[in-house]
Design a protein around this motif. Structure first.
Motif, PDB file in Angstrom:
ATOM      1  N   GLN A  28       3.931   1.565   8.326  1.00  0.00           N
ATOM      2  CA  GLN A  28       4.781   2.244   7.354  1.00  0.00           C
ATOM      3  C   GLN A  28       6.230   1.758   7.493  1.00  0.00           C
ATOM      4  O   GLN A  28       6.778   1.731   8.590  1.00  0.00           O
ATOM      5  N   ASN A  83       0.849  -1.185   0.000  1.00  0.00           N
ATOM      6  CA  ASN A  83       0.000   0.000   0.000  1.00  0.00           C
ATOM      7  C   ASN A  83       0.891   1.244   0.000  1.00  0.00           C
ATOM      8  O   ASN A  83       2.010   1.214   0.516  1.00  0.00           O
ATOM      9  N   GLY A  84       0.374   2.322  -0.569  1.00  0.00           N
ATOM     10  CA  GLY A  84       1.097   3.593  -0.529  1.00  0.00           C
ATOM     11  C   GLY A  84       2.168   3.744  -1.590  1.00  0.00           C
ATOM     12  O   GLY A  84       3.059   4.588  -1.448  1.00  0.00           O
ATOM     13  N   PRO A  90       8.959   7.122   1.596  1.00  0.00           N
ATOM     14  CA  PRO A  90       8.111   7.035   2.793  1.00  0.00           C
ATOM     15  C   PRO A  90       6.658   6.749   2.436  1.00  0.00           C
ATOM     16  O   PRO A  90       6.226   6.914   1.289  1.00  0.00           O
ATOM     17  N   GLY A  91       5.908   6.307   3.446  1.00  0.00           N
ATOM     18  CA  GLY A  91       4.473   6.105   3.287  1.00  0.00           C
ATOM     19  C   GLY A  91       4.057   4.747   2.766  1.00  0.00           C
ATOM     20  O   GLY A  91       2.886   4.511   2.509  1.00  0.00           O
ATOM     21  N   VAL A  92       5.027   3.813   2.603  1.00  0.00           N
ATOM     22  CA  VAL A  92       4.723   2.491   2.069  1.00  0.00           C
ATOM     23  C   VAL A  92       4.534   1.498   3.222  1.00  0.00           C
ATOM     24  O   VAL A  92       5.308   1.508   4.189  1.00  0.00           O
ATOM     25  N   SER A  93       3.530   0.652   3.122  1.00  0.00           N
ATOM     26  CA  SER A  93       3.322  -0.414   4.105  1.00  0.00           C
ATOM     27  C   SER A  93       3.007  -1.702   3.366  1.00  0.00           C
ATOM     28  O   SER A  93       2.607  -1.679   2.200  1.00  0.00           O
ATOM     29  N   PRO A 121       3.695   5.261  -4.715  1.00  0.00           N
ATOM     30  CA  PRO A 121       3.411   6.457  -5.526  1.00  0.00           C
ATOM     31  C   PRO A 121       3.457   6.143  -7.017  1.00  0.00           C
ATOM     32  O   PRO A 121       4.002   5.120  -7.441  1.00  0.00           O
TER      33      PRO A 121
END
Length: 358
Positions: free
Chosen positions: A354, A182-183, A275-278, A185
């Protein structure tokens, strides 16, 4: 005289229609040729296509079967994504490793412009005789180089139970893990899984690293193993999949294992390039009564990289399935039940939150 004239006019009209249909068909996108120059340790494939729409993204997939004089045939599948140039024609040559091949081998195969047509591959030479490897003296031991350290990120672990089916010595356990991300870009991202181990009954096995590349230019998913870095690299479109192959370990069984009472714990360190990836991840373990011999064993497996949208593989198999036809020898044991359960049943799902960016 009127009837012959009318008949001639009708025939002329039919010819015009046929010519119009022929001209229209000639404008269709199509692959023209596919040629492979094989050697004992690699092959070069050259393809050409024409009547393409300039600027449109296409993919050429190909399948090669290497048939030895004795033994099990090896399937090699791959793809060549590209964007059509302004003149509407495309040609390229790509060199890939395989084998090394041993003894006499013959080759067959085909190449497809996805969504359009398929042509047979021509091989030059059409068969090849490769020497048996020459035993080399055992070299003087040298210090093992220190591997690149994993980033200082949190470790994620999943423990799961084997079922009650005994596993005899001589079989192989295929440990395989997958993620859902998820997350990601639109510009893409890379997820790494480092320092991975599987532990049970006081024994710990190191697992190859996993690298997943989310690429804006990818139209379908592929995976390959790099023996020099001991890592699996899987490339997927930005949209990903509900299952993306993370890494796998083939573990030969050297002594009979009882049914039940074994609960492996699989741990590793995730990191991301942005950043922001899980991720959410799971693992399974299937038992096989046959398995390719080293070297090059992992690239012989033709591991399915994703559950959906995998290059060259259009079936319902789960990510991590060894698609090599010679490996339809799965049996019950570990977390699997045999039959069509080529990856084993999945463990529970663990969410990482994250991921850290080193």
């Amino acid at each position: 005289m009127r009837k012959p004239i009318l008949r001639m006019l009708a025939l002329a009209g039919s010819v015009c229609v046929l010519l119009a249909i022929s001209e229209q068909a000639a404008m269709a996108n199509h692959i023209d040729t596919a040629q492979v120059a094989p050697s004992c340790d690699q092959y070069t494939i050259c393809v050409s296509a024409s009547a393409l729409n300039p600027g449109q993204n296409y993919t050429i997939t190909y399948s090669i079967t290497v048939t030895p004089a004795s033994g099990t045939p090896m399937a090699v599948n791959n793809s060549i994504p590209f964007t059509a140039p302004s003149n509407g024609t495309f040609s390229t040559c790509v060199t890939q490793p395989w084998g090394p091949l041993i003894g006499s081998n013959s080759f067959t195969g085909s190449a497809t412009l996805v969504g359009f047509n398929t042509v047979p591959i021509t091989f030059s030479p059409s068969s090849l005789s490769c020497p048996q490897p020459t035993p080399t003296p055992t070299p003087t031991p040298t210090p093992t180089p220190t591997p690149t350290p994993c980033p200082p990120c949190a470790t994620s672990c999943i423990q799961s139970n084997f079922n009650g089916t005994p596993i005899p010595a001589g079989d192989t356990i295929w440990f395989n893990a997958h993620i859902k991300a998820n997350g990601i870009p639109s510009s893409g991202a890379t997820i790494k899984f480092c320092g991975s181990t599987v532990s049970a009954k006081g024994i710990t096995e190191n697992v190859p690293n996993g690298v997943i590349i989310f690429s804006p230019s990818a139209t379908c998913a592929t995976t390959s193993f790099n023996s020099s870095t001991n890592s699996w690299t899987t490339t997927v479109p930005i949209s990903g999949s509900d299952e993306i192959f993370l890494t796998g370990l083939a573990l030969p069984v050297t002594a009979n294992l009882p049914g039940g009472g074994i609960s492996p714990n699989w741990c590793g360190i995730f990191s991301a390039s942005v950043p922001g990836v899980s991720v959410q991840w799971q693992w399974g373990a299937a038992v096989y009564t046959c398995w390719p011999p080293a070297p090059g064993v992992y690239n012989m497996l033709n591991v399915k990289p994703t559950h959906q949208n995998a290059c060259n593989v259009n079936n319902g198999d789960h990510a991590g399935t060894p698609e090599n036809p010679a490996l339809q020898c799965v049996t019950g044991g570990a977390t699997g039940g045999g039959g069509s359960n080529f990856t084993g049943s999945w463990s529970g799902t663990v969410s990482t939150g994250q991921l850290c960016v080193p």
